[in-house]
Design an enzyme around this catalytic site. Structure first.
Site, PDB file in Angstrom:
ATOM      1  N   ASP A  35       0.848  -1.194   0.000  1.00 26.30           N
ATOM      2  CA  ASP A  35       0.000   0.000   0.000  1.00 26.30           C
ATOM      3  C   ASP A  35       0.889   1.252   0.000  1.00 26.30           C
ATOM      4  OD1 ASP A  35      -2.392   1.429   0.224  1.00 26.30           O
ATOM      5  OD2 ASP A  35      -2.341   1.411   2.424  1.00 26.30           O
ATOM      6  N   HIS A  36       0.620   2.171  -0.898  1.00 22.10           N
ATOM      7  CA  HIS A  36       1.373   3.442  -0.968  1.00 22.10           C
ATOM      8  C   HIS A  36       2.881   3.241  -1.067  1.00 22.10           C
ATOM      9  CE1 HIS A  36      -2.101   6.002  -0.424  1.00 22.10           C
ATOM     10  NE2 HIS A  36      -2.517   5.168   0.516  1.00 22.10           N
TER      11      HIS A  36
ATOM     12  N   HIS B 239      -7.763  10.118   3.758  1.00 27.46           N
ATOM     13  CA  HIS B 239      -7.198   9.149   4.695  1.00 27.46           C
ATOM     14  C   HIS B 239      -7.450   9.531   6.155  1.00 27.46           C
ATOM     15  CE1 HIS B 239      -4.533   8.018   1.196  1.00 27.46           C
ATOM     16  NE2 HIS B 239      -4.956   6.845   1.624  1.00 27.46           N
ATOM     17  N   GLY B 240      -7.537   8.513   7.000  1.00 25.05           N
ATOM     18  CA  GLY B 240      -7.588   8.730   8.444  1.00 25.05           C
ATOM     19  C   GLY B 240      -8.996   8.768   9.011  1.00 25.05           C
TER      20      GLY B 240
ATOM     21  N   ALA C 102     -11.395   5.128   2.384  1.00 24.42           N
ATOM     22  CA  ALA C 102     -12.821   4.791   2.271  1.00 24.42           C
ATOM     23  C   ALA C 102     -13.428   4.280   3.574  1.00 24.42           C
ATOM     24  CB  ALA C 102     -13.014   3.764   1.159  1.00 24.42           C
TER      25      ALA C 102
ATOM     26  N   ILE D 235      -9.607   0.058   3.235  1.00 28.94           N
ATOM     27  CA  ILE D 235     -10.146   0.330   4.572  1.00 28.94           C
ATOM     28  C   ILE D 235      -9.090   0.000   5.621  1.00 28.94           C
ATOM     29  CG2 ILE D 235     -11.911  -0.347   6.263  1.00 28.94           C
ATOM     30  CD1 ILE D 235     -13.653  -1.043   3.700  1.00 28.94           C
TER      31      ILE D 235
ATOM     32  N   SER E  36      -8.721   2.699   8.715  1.00 20.69           N
ATOM     33  CA  SER E  36      -9.144   3.400   9.941  1.00 20.69           C
ATOM     34  C   SER E  36     -10.308   2.707  10.648  1.00 20.69           C
ATOM     35  CB  SER E  36      -9.532   4.846   9.615  1.00 20.69           C
ATOM     36  OG  SER E  36      -8.417   5.536   9.094  1.00 20.69           O
TER      37      SER E  36
HETATM   38  P1  13P Z   1      -8.873   4.946   5.605  1.00 21.82           P
HETATM   39  O1  13P Z   1      -7.963   5.772   6.461  1.00 21.82           O
HETATM   40  O2  13P Z   1     -10.104   5.721   5.205  1.00 21.82           O
HETATM   41  O3  13P Z   1      -9.232   3.650   6.237  1.00 21.82           O
HETATM   42  O4  13P Z   1      -8.095   4.621   4.235  1.00 21.82           O
HETATM   43  C1  13P Z   1      -7.142   3.609   4.189  1.00 21.82           C
HETATM   44  C2  13P Z   1      -6.348   3.624   2.938  1.00 21.82           C
HETATM   45  O5  13P Z   1      -6.636   4.297   1.973  1.00 21.82           O
HETATM   46  C3  13P Z   1      -5.163   2.762   2.878  1.00 21.82           C
HETATM   47  O6  13P Z   1      -4.436   2.947   1.711  1.00 21.82           O
HETATM   48  O1  G3H Z   2      -3.298   5.017   3.790  1.00 14.73           O
HETATM   49  C1  G3H Z   2      -2.622   4.609   4.718  1.00 14.73           C
HETATM   50  C2  G3H Z   2      -3.028   3.437   5.534  1.00 14.73           C
HETATM   51  O2  G3H Z   2      -4.062   3.759   6.412  1.00 14.73           O
HETATM   52  C3  G3H Z   2      -1.831   2.868   6.229  1.00 14.73           C
HETATM   53  O3  G3H Z   2      -1.524   3.595   7.357  1.00 14.73           O
HETATM   54  O4  G3H Z   2       0.835   4.151   6.894  1.00 14.73           O
HETATM   55  O5  G3H Z   2      -0.091   4.303   9.228  1.00 14.73           O
HETATM   56  O6  G3H Z   2       0.299   2.069   8.145  1.00 14.73           O
HETATM   57  P1  G3H Z   2      -0.017   3.534   7.946  1.00 14.73           P
HETATM   58 ZN    ZN Z   3      -4.496   4.949   0.939  1.00 17.66          ZN
END
Ligand code: 13P
Ligand code: G3H
Ligand code: ZN
Length: 311
Positions: free
Chosen positions: A82-83, A180-181, A215, A257, A259
């Site tokens: 992710d990211h 996010h968050g 989301a 998802i 958060s």
């Molecule tokens: P949320 O913070 O809305 O759960 O998003 C998570 C996310 O986009 C992880 O890449």
């Molecule tokens: O979009 C980010 C995700 O919620 C992951 O969060 O980078 O704190 O692990 P994190």
């Molecule tokens: Zn994200």
């Protein structure tokens, strides 16, 4: 069954008008809670790992835990970065057994985003790994990057064909108003998603899988429960679930998802410890925390994603 890529999952999701849940994982209990939900509802899953998760839990532990999840459940599971912040991190995950990576060049100037994403795609595809790119910038906090609402920007539909064509990405994350968050909108604000942008992107990229980050819906009962048992979260609202369901019926095939899982886990943990002040065995308080993750994921599969009974 080995790890699967996202390719077949997204093809079926696009055709079927549903989305696959991409849930962030950091430890064993979170993974177990998610896959128990997938098993109960026969849903394919994407388990995703951020740079922060790799730093916290260690790449090798996470890969082995996900392999154990596949071995015990038999579910089709993609393990996704992710990211991914750069080529080196994506390469390390590809070499280290992931089946899918995201290269997040959304903060870069357009041409640099194209170049970095294309470089990752070439390496990933040579190793049978799928790639998610991103155009447009979400507000909120992810890893060590924080984007103010004023600096966030919607995806420009006129760029998507050029970006996908030149990079060869397998899916594209777009910005249509999610963030996010846990603090997405203030109480009293009226969350809106730009369905017009999603529709236009879908028109320009027929059959192509779109991804929604940020989301979570920030269920108020969990915020209240956390605060009732000693927490101090500010009031906030998330993305309404019916809007996400609508997006899943359109071109959106992956919904991220994190958060909401954090809130569910923390609410269960705080309640348990407040009600059982004598407990200090982690198994006592992590059992309800894991069950809360499972319940949250089952809820998402049924009300947001629509991916129950798709395996
Ligand atoms: P949320 O913070 O809305 O759960 O998003 C998570 C996310 O986009 C992880 O890449
Ligand atoms: O979009 C980010 C995700 O919620 C992951 O969060 O980078 O704190 O692990 P994190
Ligand atoms: Zn994200």
């Amino acid at each position: 069954m080995p790890l699967v890529t996202t390719a077949d999952m997204f093809r079926s999701a696009y055709e079927g008008g549903y989305a696959i849940g991409a849930f962030n994982v950091n430890n064993m209990e979170i993974i177990q809670g998610i896959v128990q939900a997938g098993q109960a509802l026969r849903a394919p899953l994407i388990l995703q790992v951020s740079k922060g998760a790799r730093a916290y839990a260690n790449h090798a532990y996470l890969v082995k835990l996900v392999e154990a999840a596949i071995e015990t459940t038999g579910l089709p599971i993609a393990l996704h970065l992710d990211h991914g912040p750069d080529y080196a991190t994506c390469k390390s995950c590809i070499d280290g057994g992931f089946s899918s990576v995201m290269i997040d060049g959304s903060h870069l100037p357009y041409e640099e985003n194209v170049a970095e994403t294309k470089r990752v795609v070439e390496y990933a595809h040579a190793h049978g790994v799928t790639v998610e790119g991103e155009l447009g910038q979400l507000a909120g906090v992810e890893d060590d990057v924080s984007v103010n609402a004023e600096d966030a920007s919607y995806t420009k539909p006129e760029q998507v064909q050029d970006f996908v064509g030149r990079t060869g990405v397998d899916s594209l994350a777009i910005a249509i108003g999610t963030s996010h968050g846990a603090y997405k909108f203030k109480p009293g604000q009226n969350p809106q998603l730009r369905f017009d942008i999603l529709e236009e992107v879908g028109r320009r990229l027929p059959g192509f899988p779109i991804v929604l980050h940020g989301a979570s819906s920030v269920p108020q009962e969990f915020v209240k429960q956390i605060n009732q048992y000693g927490g101090a979260l500010d009031d906030a609202i998330g993305i309404p679930e019916e809007m996400l369901r609508q997006a899943a019926k359109m071109a959106v095939c992956k919904i991220n998802i994190d958060s909401d899982l954090r809130l569910a886990l923390t609410a269960a943990l705080r309640k348990h410890l407040a009600e059982n002040p004598g407990h200090f065995d982690p198994r006592q308080y992590l059992t309800p925390a894991r069950a809360a993750i499972q319940a949250m994921v089952e809820h998402k599969i049924e009300t947001v994603l629509g991916c129950a009974n798709k395996i």
